[in-house]
Each structure stands twice: as C-alpha cells, then as structure tokens.
Design a protein around this motif. Structure first.
Motif, PDB file in Angstrom:
ATOM      1  N   MET A 279       0.851  -1.224  -0.061  1.00  9.64           N
ATOM      2  CA  MET A 279      -0.095   0.146   0.100  1.00  9.64           C
ATOM      3  C   MET A 279       0.994   1.291   0.030  1.00  9.64           C
ATOM      4  O   MET A 279       0.343   2.356  -0.654  1.00  9.64           O
ATOM      5  CB  MET A 279      -0.740  -0.053   1.047  1.00  9.64           C
ATOM      6  CG  MET A 279      -2.158  -1.194   0.957  1.00  9.64           C
ATOM      7  SD  MET A 279      -3.122  -1.266   2.615  1.00  9.64           S
ATOM      8  CE  MET A 279      -3.798   0.639   2.463  1.00  9.64           C
ATOM      9  N   LEU A 280       1.927   1.288   0.768  1.00  2.75           N
ATOM     10  CA  LEU A 280       2.931   2.241   0.876  1.00  2.75           C
ATOM     11  C   LEU A 280       3.679   2.566  -0.383  1.00  2.75           C
ATOM     12  O   LEU A 280       3.637   3.543  -1.061  1.00  2.75           O
ATOM     13  CB  LEU A 280       3.875   2.184   1.910  1.00  2.75           C
ATOM     14  CG  LEU A 280       4.934   3.419   2.144  1.00  2.75           C
ATOM     15  CD1 LEU A 280       4.062   4.485   2.534  1.00  2.75           C
ATOM     16  CD2 LEU A 280       5.795   3.003   3.333  1.00  2.75           C
TER      17      LEU A 280
ATOM     18  N   LEU B 289       1.007   4.165  -2.992  1.00  3.75           N
ATOM     19  CA  LEU B 289       0.805   5.493  -2.533  1.00  3.75           C
ATOM     20  C   LEU B 289       1.857   6.453  -3.008  1.00  3.75           C
ATOM     21  O   LEU B 289       1.816   7.648  -3.379  1.00  3.75           O
ATOM     22  CB  LEU B 289       0.668   5.891  -0.937  1.00  3.75           C
ATOM     23  CG  LEU B 289       0.500   7.188  -0.424  1.00  3.75           C
ATOM     24  CD1 LEU B 289      -0.969   7.778  -1.047  1.00  3.75           C
ATOM     25  CD2 LEU B 289       0.517   6.915   1.143  1.00  3.75           C
TER      26      LEU B 289
ATOM     27  N   SER C 231       1.661   9.328  -5.858  1.00  2.00           N
ATOM     28  CA  SER C 231       2.218  10.602  -5.692  1.00  2.00           C
ATOM     29  C   SER C 231       3.298  11.152  -6.850  1.00  2.00           C
ATOM     30  O   SER C 231       3.200  12.265  -7.171  1.00  2.00           O
ATOM     31  CB  SER C 231       2.960  10.758  -4.325  1.00  2.00           C
ATOM     32  OG  SER C 231       1.961  10.475  -3.289  1.00  2.00           O
TER      33      SER C 231
END
Length: 322
Positions: free
Chosen positions: A10-11, A14, A18
C-alpha cells in the motif's frame, strides 16, 4: 508477516501515485511553453519552404555594359571637367582683362610665304595688370583676307599658366589681318560649365494628352519630383527616359505634342553675371594695335629631282665577233 507485506504494498502504491501526480502537474505547467516553441519552429520551417517557392532566389542582373558611343561621351565629359575646373573669384578685377593682356609675334618677318605658319605668344593679365597663373580663357583667334573676303580660324594651345600659343596657317597672298578676342574669361567659362551641369529645370515642359474631344496638359521633364503616377517614354537606342505626369482616365499613348518655355531661374551669382555684360569691341580685343597686318607673298619653289642612273640593258641576242 502477511500484514507487513500488505502495508508495504500500500505504501509503494501511494508513493507511485504521488510521483505520477507530481509528474502530471509539472507537464501541465510547461505544456503551453513547449507547444508554443514547437509550433514556432514548425511555422518558421513552413515559412522558409514557402518563401523559397514563392520568391525563388535570382542571381543579380549584371549592369549593362556601356556602348562605344557612351564610353566616348563619358571620356569627353571627364576631359571637359578637367579642363574647366572651378575658378572662384573675389572681385571682377581679378578676372582676365583683354586690354591688359599682351600678344607677341614669334620670329617676326617683313613678309611671309603662302603656307607658312605664324605663331603668336599670348600672355593674359587681370584688370590690375597682374599675370594670370592659370588658363581656361575662352579665346577666339581669326585671320581674314579683305581682298578675297575670306577668313579662317587659328589654333589656340593653352599652357595652363596664363600663356597661350596661337598658330595661323597663311593660306592666301596679300594683306592678312589677325584678331584675338576674349569671349569669356576663365572664371566665366567655369561658371557657365557649373551652371550647365547643375540642373534640368531650366525649361518647363508641358505635354498635351488628347482622348476624343477632351484634352489635358500635364507637367513633363527629364526628372519629375512627384509621387503621382508617371508616363515613361524610353529611347531604345540611348536608353534615356522622358517623363510626363499621367492624366486621369487617359493612357500614356494619348500624348500628342509638347510645349516649352523658359523658367526664370539662374545658377549664376551676381558677381558671375557681371562677367557677361556686353562690352565694347575694344574691351574684348586682345592687343589689337600690337599685331600689324601681315604681308604674304607667293614665294619661290624650287623642285629638285634626284639623279637617276641610266644603264643600257645587256645584249641578249646572238652575235659573233669579227
């Protein structure tokens, strides 16, 4: 273990999102400048290609070489410019004076034979009696025979230092009279030459254009300072052009004839004009009393023939000795 793995995924998602969002923002900010630069380069390239097709490069047209007659005329004008240089003067008294000039016959004799050459040395001076240091005076040398009512011109050689050699060929027997006249001083001749070359507006030309029952007069000339439409009439042989202002609703071919009149204009100063006032004959004759009548006789001619040797031709026929 599985929960940590899920968290890492998930990180990573993300961070990727970005980065993509940041890149889209940067591209959107510079897209306008990039498109303008790209569009400019395309336009310039397109214009260059279009200009090459619309305005093809042409080699410079070489100047038309001067004809033999034009070269001869140019040479004559250049020589005249050299022989008639500017001669400014402060007062009329410093110009050539006929009455103060002197004429001397070189190697004078009591009588001359027909066909002889008579030479006269002329020294010109100004009205103050001072010897002139340059030439250029307009002189007229004439001889005449009153009995025969005949006349001829003499040859004038200018030494460009205030002296002239005037030569006459004595064509006739009897009494011969000589005359040396100062037509214009060098200062006047120079002023006339300058005025002659100064402009073309001394004469006013008017051209008449006729179209049916109507006619119009317009200004014409060798040079016209006008922004109006002009008719050009070119001489094919000399390549000289004459111009007329084109009348409205009439073609240039409607020009029928020309009228002229003098314009009240002068390129001479007041001092220069004073050199051309009509003078009495005694004021233009150079040393009238110093050149006497010349007596010319027939002369005696002796014809001398060379001695031509005379030889008998050799005998060519058969002969016998006795």
């Amino acid at each position: 273990m599985s929960s940590n793995t899920m968290l890492q995924k998930m990180l990573l998602i993300l961070i990727s999102f970005s980065v993509v969002t940041w890149m889209i923002f940067i591209i959107s900010q510079n897209f306008t400048k990039l498109w303008s630069a790209l569009n400019l380069s395309i336009s310039v390239h397109y214009w260059n290609n279009s200009a090459k097709s619309l305005f093809p490069k042409t080699s410079l047209i070489p100047l038309k070489p001067l004809t033999e007659t034009e070269l001869r005329i140019k040479e004559i004008i250049e020589k005249l410019d050299q022989q008639i240089p500017p001669r400014p003067f402060t007062h009329v008294n410093t110009t050539t004076s006929a009455t103060h000039s002197t004429a001397t016959i070189l190697n004078p004799r009591d009588t001359y034979c027909r066909g002889d050459q008579l030479d006269i040395l002329l020294e010109v001076r100004d009205h103050l009696g001072k010897r002139k240091q340059y030439g250029g005076d307009f002189l007229r040398a004439r001889m005449s025979s009153p009995a025969l009512m005949a006349g001829a011109s003499g040859k004038v050689m200018d030494f460009n230092n205030g002296t002239y050699l005037v030569s006459f060929t004595l064509f006739w027997e009897g009494q011969v009279s000589l005359s040396l006249l100062l037509i214009h001083p060098s200062e006047g001749a120079s002023a006339l030459w300058r005025a002659r070359n100064q402009g073309y507006d001394k004469i006013i030309y008017k051209g008449k254009f006729v179209n049916g029952t109507s006619h119009v007069f317009t200004e014409c000339g060798l040079t016209l300072n006008s922004s109006a439409e002009l008719c050009e009439y070119l001489d094919d042989r000399d390549q000289e052009a004459f111009y007329c202002m084109k009348p409205q609703h009439m073609p240039c071919e409607a020009l029928t004839y020309m009228t002229t009149r003098n314009r009240e204009v002068s390129y001479l100063t007041e001092k220069e004009n004073s050199l051309f006032h009509r003078m009495a004959p005694g004021e233009t004759s150079i040393a009238g009393n110093q050149v006497p009548l010349i007596s010319v006789i027939l002369g005696t001619w002796v014809l001398i023939l060379p001695l031509i040797p005379f030889f008998l031709p050799p005998l060519s026929w058969p002969y016998t000795e006795v």
